[in-house]
Every structure is written in structure tokens, then in C-alpha cells.
Scaffold this active site. Structure first.
Site, PDB file in Angstrom:
ATOM      1  N   ASP A   1       8.245 -32.000 -40.842  1.00 33.83           N
ATOM      2  CA  ASP A   1       8.285 -31.109 -41.040  1.00 33.83           C
ATOM      3  C   ASP A   1       7.064 -30.315 -42.218  1.00 33.83           C
ATOM      4  OD1 ASP A   1      10.479 -31.119 -39.590  1.00 33.83           O
ATOM      5  OD2 ASP A   1      12.039 -31.720 -41.230  1.00 33.83           O
TER       6      ASP A   1
ATOM      7  N   TYR B   1       9.451 -43.538 -41.357  1.00 34.71           N
ATOM      8  CA  TYR B   1      10.032 -42.500 -42.624  1.00 34.71           C
ATOM      9  C   TYR B   1      10.649 -43.477 -43.711  1.00 34.71           C
ATOM     10  CZ  TYR B   1       9.935 -39.721 -38.406  1.00 34.71           C
ATOM     11  OH  TYR B   1       9.889 -38.578 -37.418  1.00 34.71           O
TER      12      TYR B   1
ATOM     13  N   TYR C   1      15.235 -37.212 -35.083  1.00 37.43           N
ATOM     14  CA  TYR C   1      14.725 -35.751 -36.233  1.00 37.43           C
ATOM     15  C   TYR C   1      16.079 -36.899 -37.474  1.00 37.43           C
ATOM     16  CZ  TYR C   1      13.806 -31.599 -33.547  1.00 37.43           C
ATOM     17  OH  TYR C   1      12.934 -31.281 -32.265  1.00 37.43           O
TER      18      TYR C   1
END
Ligand SMILES: [Zn+2]
Ligand SMILES: [Zn+2]
Length: 454
Positions: free
Chosen positions: A276, A344, A416
Site C-alpha cells: 500500500d 508483515y 489484504y
């Protein structure tokens, strides 16, 4: 072959051609290209004309007037100096015709050196190691050759295109000191022979592909350039006349310095997935491939290039592990990005306070599960609405205060993460919000690792 002047099928057919049309040594030889070996069409054609001259000479010695006829055909339509000289000796001078032109090729093969010169001029500015020559010959020329062969019953011929490609390729190899490559040439040269036999040269320079990994050190930079929606890229007040929604992108920061070094026409950036806008890309970095179209320079040092890019994008992004790859690697990169594991780091904020014990439970409930995820609301306007099933391999949390914790999550590519935290109004199941029974949102996101074999 009783009654025939020439008792050889090859010579007889060759003579018949010459009786009807002016034909150069190349084109005559090419009509018999499948006969004989270790020679070229020019030598083949010259030899046939020479043999016909000898035969005609023999007939003359026998007082046969057919000899004169044959010599005349060779001198006039064959433009053959041996025959002309012999006639001159016998007192029958036939002036060489200045406007003589081969019926089939119109003199292309006499112009090969000029064609080579023109090609060299066209390719000079490019760096390359290998090339390939192709040709496009006007259909009227091809038809003329076909018709001639059909009417003469010739079935040993080769096409004019093949001879042209081979002859030019051979000479270019010597002249340029570069190699012909049929599979993967740096440069493709197309010779176009037009209806009036004139030629044009087109050069197609094949792209180069450079693989690397990038780290995005700061937030707020999109991976690719977003065109300003208001003006569609033309430039307006809203985008400060840049035509872009953001000042710069990872794509631009990498491509601009690469184009400076390679002097390519344009470059295309292919990323293995994307993070992102507000996420950093840390760790090993994300794999990418840059395709540089029509580069003037391809003999470049990747170390120098790496330094140049890192200098240009200083403090924003960093590239490394640059290496040369091929076109098919772009497809592999794209395919890999769909499945390669990602790690992440997420900073989560919750509405209600969350205890250490609840976080331990969250770790257990998310580790090793598969997540069903409908296309997030925030990207629904540009992506098709569908359900993705993605695996979470591992989750680790660290409590910061009542309403904040950090979560390191290793999952399948394409998940996501922001929606995994918020639940996206029930579109992502399970989710952090659902498990903890509170509203939760992602405040900060970093990609720590993109797994890939290279
Ligand atoms: Zn010719
Ligand atoms: Zn604008």
C-alpha cells in the site's frame, strides 16, 4: 535430348530462362539452388553461364550457327562478359547495355554492399552483440519469380528472401564483427524491398530486462504512478500541473535513473505484487523487473546502475541484487507474487482495551488458518469483486498499551492485511476485530519480507 543444342537439362532450362528474360547470376543460380552444394547462388549462376558459353563456343567451332544465337542470349539477357568478349573476337560486337536490369531482382544483389552500408548506418548508435536479418519482399517481385519458375518447370529453387537474408547476414557478420542469433537477437534488422526494387531498412531493438529487489524506506510513495483523476494526466491545478496524484512513485524512482544510463526509449516496471501507499517495504525488499525498450546502451555495469539508482532515490527507496533476466521471467515474477509468502508488521489500534491473554489467544486463532476475503471496499472500485482464500502461516503479537499492539504476520501473497485487522464489515473472515470482539484498525503497515527463491 536429340535435336537440342544442349544435352543437359540444367543448361537447357537455364538457356530457356535467359532466352526470355534478363537474369543476373544470383537469380539464375537461385533457380537451381537445391542442386550442388558448398557453393553460393552467384557462383552457381556464373558457372551455368560459363558452361553455356563454352558449349556455344564448341558449336561455333563446328560451324553451327546455333552457337551465335546462344552467345547473343548470354551477352544480352545474361549480361555475361565472357560471351560478349567471345562475340567481339569473332567480329560481332555487342555493346553492353547500361540500363540492363535483372527481371527477377531488379539488381538487388548487385546492391548488397549499399544495403549493408545503410544497415550499418542505422544500427551504429546501438550497443548490441547479436542480430538477425529478415526481409520483406514486395509480393509483385515474389510472384514474378514464382511465375517464371512455374512456366519453366523449375523445382530446384530457393526463395529470394532466403538468399537475401543469408547473403546480408553473412556480410554483416563480417562487417560488424557480431553474431547472428536466431533465438534471442539483440537487434532485428528488416530489409524491405519495395515494388520498384528500392530498399528500406527497419531496425527493431529488443528490450533488456533487469531484475532486482527494492526497499521502500518511507511511507506515502505509491509503487506505480497514479494519473491525476481530474485531468487524466494532462495537468491541472489540483495536481500542480504534474498530471500525477503523487509527486513520485517507486516506479519512477527506479525507471528514471535506469533510462538515463541505458538511454532507452521507455521502460516498464513489473513488481512482484505491491504494498500500500502508506506501507514501507523493508527486509529483503520486493522483487521487480524493469523492461527497457530500445536501449542505446546495453553493455552496462549493474553495479554502476545500482549505485546510480540508489543515489537518485536516496532516502526514499533502495535497490539491490540487480541481475539480467529474460522476458519469460516477467511472467514467472507475476505468478510467484500471487503465492509467495509475505511477512508483515502491523501496528493495530483497538477501540476496547485488549489484554495480554487475549493477544495470546489471537495468535493461536490466526496461526495456520485460511482466510476468506472478499475484495476490500477500498479497492472495489478498480478490482473485480471476488472471494480470495489465503493462508496465514504464523502470527506473533506484542502488546504496547491497552489499545495498541504490534502484530507480525506471515501469510500467503495477496492477503489484504488491513482488512484482516478490521474485518472490512464482515467481508474478511476471520479477522482480528471479530476474534477480539472490538473495532480494530491498522495504523501502520510494513512489509518485512517477500519470499522468493531468488
Ligand atoms: Zn537478379
Ligand atoms: Zn491534474
Amino acid at each position: 535430348m536429340e535435336g537440342s543444342a544442349i544435352e543437359s537439362v540444367v543448361l537447357e532450362k537455364a538457356l530457356n530462362i535467359l532466352k526470355r528474360y534478363p537474369v543476373c547470376d544470383h537469380c539464375l543460380g537461385r533457380s537451381f539452388a537445391l542442386l550442388g552444394t558448398s557453393t553460393d547462388n552467384h557462383t552457381r549462376g556464373f558457372s551455368i553461364k560459363a558452361l553455356l558459353t563454352l558449349e556455344a563456343h564448341r558449336l561455333l567451332e563446328e560451324d553451327d550457327t546455333k552457337g551465335y544465337e546462344i552467345l547473343k542470349v548470354l551477352a544480352v539477357n545474361g549480361n555475361f562478359s565472357m560471351a560478349r568478349d567471345l562475340l567481339k573476337k569473332k567480329g560481332k560486337d555487342i555493346a553492353s547495355e547500361m540500363s540492363w536490369k535483372c527481371y527477377i531482382c531488379g539488381g538487388i544483389f548487385q546492391r548488397i554492399d549499399k544495403i549493408i552500408d545503410d544497415i550499418v548506418k542505422e544500427v551504429e548508435k546501438y550497443e548490441f552483440n547479436t542480430f538477425l536479418v529478415g526481409s520483406h519482399v514486395d509480393v509483385s517481385i515474389l510472384e514474378r519469380e514464382d511465375e517464371l519458375r512455374a512456366s519453366m518447370g523449375l523445382s530446384y529453387g530457393e526463395s529470394i528472401k532466403r538468399e537475401l537474408n543469408r547473403e546480408v547476414g553473412k556480410k554483416l557478420q563480417e562487417r560488424l564483427k557480431k553474431k547472428v542469433d536466431f533465438e534471442n537477437p539483440d537487434i532485428v534488422i528488416l530489409i524491405r524491398i519495395l515494388k520498384d526494387f528500392s530498399h528500406k531498412i527497419d531496425v527493431k531493438v529488443n528490450p533488456i530486462f533487469i531484475y532486482g529487489r527494492y526497499r521502500k524506506l518511507i511511507r506515502g510513495i505509491p509503487q506505480t504512478t497514479w494519473t491525476c483523476k481530474k485531468c487524466g494526466g494532462r495537468g491541472c491545478e489540483e495536481c500542480s500541473w504534474t498530471g500525477k496524484r503523487h509527486k513520485e512513485s517507486v516506479e519512477e524512482l527506479i525507471i528514471t535513473p535506469i533510462l538515463e544510463i541505458t538511454k532507452g526509449e521507455e521502460a516498464v516496471f513489473h513488481g512482484a505484487g505491491r504494498e500500500d501507499l502508506d506501507a514501507r517495504m523493508l527486509g529483503n525488499g520486493r522483487p521487480f523487473i524493469v523492461e527497457i525498450k530500445a536501449p542505446l546502451k546495453r553493455f552496462i555495469s549493474l553495479e554502476d546502475l545500482e549505485r546510480h539508482v540508489n543515489n537518485y532515490a536516496k532516502g526514499k527507496i533502495e535497490v539491490g541484487k540487480l541481475r539480467w533476466v529474460k522476458r519469460e521471467d516477467v511472467r514467472k515474477l507475476k505468478a510467484l507474487s500471487q503465492i509467495a509468502a509475505k511477512v508483515y508488521r502491523v501496528l493495530v489500534e483497538t477501540e476496547k482495551p485488549v489484554s495480554e491473554a487475549e493477544l495470546k489467544e489471537l495468535e493461536q486463532m490466526l496461526t495456520g488458518v485460511t482466510v476468506r476475503q472478499r475484495t476490500p471496499l477500498r479497492v472495489a472500485y478498480r478490482r473485480a469483486d471476488k472471494v480470495r482464500i489465503k493462508a496465514i502461516y504464523h502470527v506473533k503479537t506484542k502488546r504496547l498499551d491497552d489499545n495498541h499492539f504490534e502484530m507480525v504476520i506471515k501469510c500467503q501473497g495477496g492477503l489484504y492485511v488491513k482488512e484482516l485487522v478490521s474485518g472490512d464489515e464482515g467481508r474478511t473472515v476471520p479477522s482480528v476485530a471479530e476474534i477480539l470482539g472490538t473495532q480494530a484498525k491498522c495504523i501502520e503497515l510494513d512489509v518485512l519480507d517477500v519470499e522468493s527463491p531468488t
